[in-house]
Write a protein that holds these residues in place. Structure first.
Motif, PDB file in Angstrom:
ATOM      1  N   THR A 255      32.047  43.458  25.737  1.00  0.00           N
ATOM      2  CA  THR A 255      31.821  42.936  24.390  1.00  0.00           C
ATOM      3  C   THR A 255      33.107  42.579  23.672  1.00  0.00           C
ATOM      4  O   THR A 255      33.061  42.007  22.590  1.00  0.00           O
ATOM      5  N   SER A 256      34.269  42.907  24.259  1.00  0.00           N
ATOM      6  CA  SER A 256      35.530  42.462  23.668  1.00  0.00           C
ATOM      7  C   SER A 256      35.851  41.025  24.052  1.00  0.00           C
ATOM      8  O   SER A 256      36.723  40.408  23.442  1.00  0.00           O
ATOM      9  N   TYR A 257      35.161  40.493  25.074  1.00  0.00           N
ATOM     10  CA  TYR A 257      35.300  39.120  25.584  1.00  0.00           C
ATOM     11  C   TYR A 257      36.759  38.653  25.624  1.00  0.00           C
ATOM     12  O   TYR A 257      37.084  37.522  25.271  1.00  0.00           O
ATOM     13  N   ASP A 258      37.653  39.515  26.122  1.00  0.00           N
ATOM     14  CA  ASP A 258      39.048  39.121  26.218  1.00  0.00           C
ATOM     15  C   ASP A 258      39.455  38.731  27.634  1.00  0.00           C
ATOM     16  O   ASP A 258      40.354  37.922  27.824  1.00  0.00           O
ATOM     17  N   ALA A 259      38.792  39.309  28.632  1.00  0.00           N
ATOM     18  CA  ALA A 259      39.184  39.034  30.013  1.00  0.00           C
ATOM     19  C   ALA A 259      38.038  39.377  30.948  1.00  0.00           C
ATOM     20  O   ALA A 259      37.081  40.057  30.574  1.00  0.00           O
ATOM     21  N   ILE A 260      38.164  38.922  32.190  1.00  0.00           N
ATOM     22  CA  ILE A 260      37.213  39.227  33.251  1.00  0.00           C
ATOM     23  C   ILE A 260      37.886  40.198  34.210  1.00  0.00           C
ATOM     24  O   ILE A 260      38.982  39.930  34.711  1.00  0.00           O
ATOM     25  N   ASP A 261      37.248  41.331  34.439  1.00  0.00           N
ATOM     26  CA  ASP A 261      37.736  42.296  35.414  1.00  0.00           C
ATOM     27  C   ASP A 261      37.008  42.060  36.734  1.00  0.00           C
ATOM     28  O   ASP A 261      35.779  41.967  36.770  1.00  0.00           O
TER      29      ASP A 261
ATOM     30  N   LEU B  54      26.048  57.433  48.548  1.00  0.00           N
ATOM     31  CA  LEU B  54      26.637  56.100  48.534  1.00  0.00           C
ATOM     32  C   LEU B  54      28.146  56.297  48.441  1.00  0.00           C
ATOM     33  O   LEU B  54      28.641  56.906  47.480  1.00  0.00           O
ATOM     34  N   VAL B  55      28.874  55.818  49.430  1.00  0.00           N
ATOM     35  CA  VAL B  55      30.320  56.023  49.505  1.00  0.00           C
ATOM     36  C   VAL B  55      31.022  54.758  49.028  1.00  0.00           C
ATOM     37  O   VAL B  55      30.748  53.649  49.524  1.00  0.00           O
ATOM     38  N   LEU B  56      31.913  54.910  48.061  1.00  0.00           N
ATOM     39  CA  LEU B  56      32.657  53.798  47.478  1.00  0.00           C
ATOM     40  C   LEU B  56      34.142  53.997  47.744  1.00  0.00           C
ATOM     41  O   LEU B  56      34.723  55.006  47.339  1.00  0.00           O
ATOM     42  N   ARG B  57      34.735  53.035  48.422  1.00  0.00           N
ATOM     43  CA  ARG B  57      36.190  53.062  48.618  1.00  0.00           C
ATOM     44  C   ARG B  57      36.796  51.961  47.767  1.00  0.00           C
ATOM     45  O   ARG B  57      36.650  50.783  48.067  1.00  0.00           O
ATOM     46  N   PRO B  58      37.512  52.309  46.679  1.00  0.00           N
ATOM     47  CA  PRO B  58      38.094  51.286  45.807  1.00  0.00           C
ATOM     48  C   PRO B  58      39.176  50.495  46.528  1.00  0.00           C
ATOM     49  O   PRO B  58      40.011  51.061  47.233  1.00  0.00           O
ATOM     50  N   LEU B  59      39.167  49.193  46.329  1.00  0.00           N
ATOM     51  CA  LEU B  59      40.172  48.308  46.924  1.00  0.00           C
ATOM     52  C   LEU B  59      41.100  47.717  45.883  1.00  0.00           C
ATOM     53  O   LEU B  59      42.058  47.017  46.241  1.00  0.00           O
ATOM     54  N   GLY B  60      40.829  47.968  44.618  1.00  0.00           N
ATOM     55  CA  GLY B  60      41.714  47.470  43.565  1.00  0.00           C
ATOM     56  C   GLY B  60      41.005  46.544  42.599  1.00  0.00           C
ATOM     57  O   GLY B  60      39.819  46.231  42.743  1.00  0.00           O
ATOM     58  N   MET B  61      41.748  46.114  41.589  1.00  0.00           N
ATOM     59  CA  MET B  61      41.196  45.252  40.549  1.00  0.00           C
ATOM     60  C   MET B  61      42.215  44.192  40.172  1.00  0.00           C
ATOM     61  O   MET B  61      43.421  44.442  40.183  1.00  0.00           O
ATOM     62  N   VAL B  62      41.723  43.011  39.841  1.00  0.00           N
ATOM     63  CA  VAL B  62      42.543  41.970  39.241  1.00  0.00           C
ATOM     64  C   VAL B  62      41.868  41.561  37.937  1.00  0.00           C
ATOM     65  O   VAL B  62      40.642  41.701  37.782  1.00  0.00           O
ATOM     66  N   GLY B  63      42.652  41.083  37.001  1.00  0.00           N
ATOM     67  CA  GLY B  63      42.111  40.656  35.722  1.00  0.00           C
ATOM     68  C   GLY B  63      42.433  39.198  35.468  1.00  0.00           C
ATOM     69  O   GLY B  63      43.537  38.728  35.782  1.00  0.00           O
ATOM     70  N   GLU B  64      41.485  38.495  34.901  1.00  0.00           N
ATOM     71  CA  GLU B  64      41.667  37.093  34.541  1.00  0.00           C
ATOM     72  C   GLU B  64      41.329  36.929  33.068  1.00  0.00           C
ATOM     73  O   GLU B  64      40.189  37.164  32.662  1.00  0.00           O
ATOM     74  N   THR B  65      42.315  36.566  32.259  1.00  0.00           N
ATOM     75  CA  THR B  65      42.028  36.330  30.847  1.00  0.00           C
ATOM     76  C   THR B  65      41.303  34.993  30.697  1.00  0.00           C
ATOM     77  O   THR B  65      41.556  34.044  31.454  1.00  0.00           O
ATOM     78  N   TYR B  66      40.406  34.943  29.727  1.00  0.00           N
ATOM     79  CA  TYR B  66      39.760  33.669  29.417  1.00  0.00           C
ATOM     80  C   TYR B  66      40.807  32.685  28.896  1.00  0.00           C
ATOM     81  O   TYR B  66      41.734  33.063  28.167  1.00  0.00           O
ATOM     82  N   ALA B  67      40.649  31.431  29.256  1.00  0.00           N
ATOM     83  CA  ALA B  67      41.477  30.390  28.643  1.00  0.00           C
ATOM     84  C   ALA B  67      41.248  30.411  27.136  1.00  0.00           C
ATOM     85  O   ALA B  67      40.154  30.747  26.660  1.00  0.00           O
TER      86      ALA B  67
ATOM     87  N   VAL C 294      32.091  29.755  31.325  1.00  0.00           N
ATOM     88  CA  VAL C 294      32.199  31.170  31.686  1.00  0.00           C
ATOM     89  C   VAL C 294      31.907  31.342  33.177  1.00  0.00           C
ATOM     90  O   VAL C 294      32.584  32.114  33.874  1.00  0.00           O
ATOM     91  N   GLY C 295      30.907  30.624  33.686  1.00  0.00           N
ATOM     92  CA  GLY C 295      30.622  30.690  35.117  1.00  0.00           C
ATOM     93  C   GLY C 295      31.813  30.258  35.949  1.00  0.00           C
ATOM     94  O   GLY C 295      32.139  30.876  36.977  1.00  0.00           O
ATOM     95  N   GLN C 296      32.487  29.197  35.534  1.00  0.00           N
ATOM     96  CA  GLN C 296      33.667  28.732  36.254  1.00  0.00           C
ATOM     97  C   GLN C 296      34.807  29.751  36.171  1.00  0.00           C
ATOM     98  O   GLN C 296      35.546  29.952  37.152  1.00  0.00           O
ATOM     99  N   ALA C 297      34.954  30.411  35.023  1.00  0.00           N
ATOM    100  CA  ALA C 297      35.991  31.435  34.878  1.00  0.00           C
ATOM    101  C   ALA C 297      35.684  32.637  35.780  1.00  0.00           C
ATOM    102  O   ALA C 297      36.588  33.194  36.421  1.00  0.00           O
TER     103      ALA C 297
END
Length: 409
Positions: free
Chosen positions: A10-16, A29-42, A70-73
């Protein structure tokens, strides 16, 4: 299965975009995290979202345009995550999309709208996409939120005492071990609205503005009179209620004309804003307003934590990066340990994106993504809609048992 989870709150600042290897192992259910990248909205997309969100009026043409942008982002974020985190071997994308409206009426949720057309993600990545998670729970009589509650219940199962999972995004929500889950009220929503209104910035970086302010008790009391806080769970809310005009209405009449308002300093004001007027802010220094809103978040979250008799709070979300908010929350909850999810092996900034990766995985395997105790629905539901990838849908086993715990490792 390697899954990418996409989330913009709801802060609509970036896409995680978080990536994980997920597998079922018996009832776990076993989850192995691989990392995160962030993309700020134009900038143009963010500005268009801000202009279209409640209480602003918009048009169907603008909703259509934003659904595409938003879909393209989201597609760009998924492509980057697959390249940088998955070595190009992701099998599925789970996209929450961007919430633009959550329709509540008399405590009942009637509908919800998340934009960010998943076809753009499927076309760009070639991968199947699970999206539009919330409506199915609403159709079953639920609140459609907080959808991270099933993730939290699986994750915290077996932990001693009464641990609660707390997410501090634009809106704060918590999940307790008995399945109780609800939005507590604003986390960053009103703070961000005040910072944008008074300084032109997006948010209070490191809580610096709140740290220079003092809590204004009359304003705090007025804000705490909001009827939402007294509603029973399950309940959900959003920027449809907690927005800039809501804040300005609360500020009305609190000014003392004999006391001049404290001006913004050069450090406070990133860009001029034409909306700041004496009638808006009265004589309350904007730092005091922001400090008061930060205390409001801490107080309402703490009240909710006490209501479920929590013995431990495990927090995640962007609000955990605000040291003033976290310090106030610790003050409001003496004797209750307050940790971030990082201490349990789950990066706090990425938790919601990982949660939607899990929900997408469950959907693809025909497994429920909700617990009726949390959302108030009549029954558990398999969530979302699936957009096939370039090669259709991956073959997965059916007839699997619903997992009862989530293991990070």
């Amino acid at each position: 299965m390697r899954v990418i989870g996409l989330m913009s709150g709801t802060s609509y600042d970036a896409i995680d975009a978080a990536a994980a290897d997920l597998r079922l192992d018996g009832d776990s259910l076993v989850l192995r995290p691989l990392g995160m990248v962030g993309e700020t909205y134009a900038g143009e997309v963010r500005e268009a979202l801000a202009a279209a969100l409640p209480p602003a009026a918009t048009t169907l043409a603008e909703v259509c345009r934003l659904d595409t942008l938003v879909g393209q982002a989201f597609a760009a974020a998924a492509l980057r995550a697959n390249r940088e985190l998955c070595d190009g071997r992701a099998a599925l994308v789970a996209s929450h999309g961007q919430t633009v409206y959550h329709w509540t009426d008399g405590g009942q949720v009637r509908g919800t709208l998340q934009i960010g057309q998943p076809a753009w993600i499927a076309e760009a990545t070639g991968l199947p996409v699970v999206a539009d998670f919330r409506p199915r729970d609403i159709a079953a009589g639920g609140q459609g939120a907080p959808l991270v509650s099933l993730f939290d219940l699986l994750w915290l199962r077996g932990r001693p005492g009464t641990p609660v999972a707390l997410n501090l995004g634009g809106i704060a929500n918590l999940t307790a071990p008995d399945g109780t889950a609800f939005d507590t009220g604003p986390a960053g929503a009103l703070i961000d609205a005040a910072v944008r209104h008074f300084t032109g910035r997006a948010y209070d970086t490191d809580g610096a503005l709140a740290a220079r302010g003092r809590v204004h008790e009359p304003l705090l009391r007025r804000l705490l009179d909001e009827p939402y806080y007294a509603l029973p769970a399950p309940k959900t809310t959003g920027r449809e209620l907690f927005h800039r005009d809501y804040l300005l209405a609360a500020l009305a009449g609190l000014a003392d004309p004999a006391v001049p308002a404290a001006p913004a300093t050069a450090a406070d004001r990133a860009t001029p804003t034409a909306t700041t007027t004496p009638t808006d802010i009265g004589t309350l220094a904007h730092q005091d307003v922001i400090a008061t809103l930060t205390r409001l978040t801490a107080r309402t979250v703490a009240d909710a934590v006490r209501s479920v008799r929590a013995t431990e709070v495990i927090a995640s979300g962007g609000g955990t990066r605000n040291p003033v908010l976290m310090a106030m929350l610790a003050e409001e909850l003496p004797g209750v340990p307050l940790h971030t999810s990082d201490a349990l092996g789950l990066p706090s900034a990425a938790k919601e994106a990982y949660a939607f990766a899990v929900l997408g995985f469950l959907t693809l395997h025909g497994l429920a993504g909700t617990d009726p105790r949390s959302t108030g629905a009549r029954h558990p539901s398999v969530l979302g809609s699936v957009t096939p990838g370039r090669d259709g849908l991956p073959r997965v086993p059916r007839g699997l048992k619903q997992p009862v715990r989530l293991v990070i490792g």
